[in-house]
Design a protein around this motif. Structure first.
Motif, PDB file in Angstrom:
ATOM      1  N   ARG A  49      31.668  40.603  42.558  1.00  0.00           N
ATOM      2  CA  ARG A  49      33.037  40.393  42.082  1.00  0.00           C
ATOM      3  C   ARG A  49      33.013  40.139  40.573  1.00  0.00           C
ATOM      4  O   ARG A  49      33.263  39.025  40.115  1.00  0.00           O
ATOM      5  CB  ARG A  49      33.692  39.207  42.814  1.00  0.00           C
ATOM      6  N   ASP A  52      35.927  38.254  38.809  1.00  0.00           N
ATOM      7  CA  ASP A  52      36.394  36.961  39.317  1.00  0.00           C
ATOM      8  C   ASP A  52      35.450  35.841  38.879  1.00  0.00           C
ATOM      9  O   ASP A  52      34.588  35.396  39.633  1.00  0.00           O
ATOM     10  CB  ASP A  52      36.520  37.007  40.846  1.00  0.00           C
ATOM     11  N   LEU A  55      35.440  32.625  41.034  1.00  0.00           N
ATOM     12  CA  LEU A  55      34.609  32.724  42.239  1.00  0.00           C
ATOM     13  C   LEU A  55      33.129  32.557  41.883  1.00  0.00           C
ATOM     14  O   LEU A  55      32.375  31.879  42.584  1.00  0.00           O
ATOM     15  CB  LEU A  55      34.855  34.070  42.930  1.00  0.00           C
ATOM     16  N   ASP A 145      38.203  34.933  49.901  1.00  0.00           N
ATOM     17  CA  ASP A 145      37.243  34.697  48.819  1.00  0.00           C
ATOM     18  C   ASP A 145      36.163  33.702  49.246  1.00  0.00           C
ATOM     19  O   ASP A 145      35.002  33.818  48.830  1.00  0.00           O
ATOM     20  CB  ASP A 145      37.972  34.183  47.574  1.00  0.00           C
TER      21      ASP A 145
END
Ligand SMILES: [Fe+2]
Length: 186
Positions: A49, A52, A55, A145
């Motif tokens: 990811r 992100d 995250l 997520d």
């Protein structure tokens, strides 16, 4: 007792202090120390990811509860409350959900492959989820997520894997913390 961290420097101190610290000594615990585990997890999430950063940072810090005095019993919640003032509500939620996400995957995917240490701790973390717990987990806006984080978590236990060090995360931590608005802490 949970102590919220004051700032990124306090978080960096705690992360640096995870060098050579294990959640439990092998073979009961994971085979890599808490700092390496967090760095591997963040690295894997950066691959999976790349856009992100929140995250990725959640992956970096998700297990620091093990290094906080008294945090061992409920390490996900302790870590979430510690990072909330610095990294915000979404990162805190992802950190807190990494244990429910493990129970969720173990419940929903019979083939879900847990390390020996993870399988052992799963029992203490409540084991399989009930149907009501599954439904509650899936209602969380962060559920999907959290599952991505949890899969990286399980993959981030490779002895001798070399990944970028803590210094490579300092700027992303500072930028993310600077972007956290007081109203976004919830
Ligand atoms: Fe972990």
């Amino acid at each position: 007792m949970t102590t919220p961290l004051a700032d990124v420097d306090a978080l960096l101190d705690l992360l640096a202090g995870c060098d050579g610290v294990y959640d439990a000594p092998p073979p009961e615990g994971d085979p890599v120390d808490l700092l390496q585990h967090g760095l591997q997890c963040a690295y894997l999430l950066a691959q999976r990811r790349p856009d992100d950063v929140g995250l990725q940072l959640a992956g970096l810090v998700h297990d620091i509860g093990h290094a906080i005095p008294g945090g061992h019993r409920n390490h996900a919640m302790v870590a979430a409350e510690a990072v909330r003032p610095v990294l915000g509500g979404r990162v805190a939620a992802l950190v807190e959900l990494h244990v429910p996400a493990k129970r969720y995957l173990a419940t929903m995917e019979p083939s879900y492959d847990l390390s020996e240490a993870s399988a052992t701790s799963l029992v203490h973390q409540g084991g399989m989820m009930s149907a009501a717990e599954v439904a509650a987990f899936e209602r969380s806006p962060h559920a999907a997520d959290a599952v991505v984080l949890r899969r990286a978590d399980e993959d981030a236990k490779v002895v001798d894997l070399v990944v970028p060090g803590l210094d490579t995360w300092v700027m992303r931590l500072r930028e993310h913390a600077a972007a956290i608005q007081p109203g976004a802490l919830g």
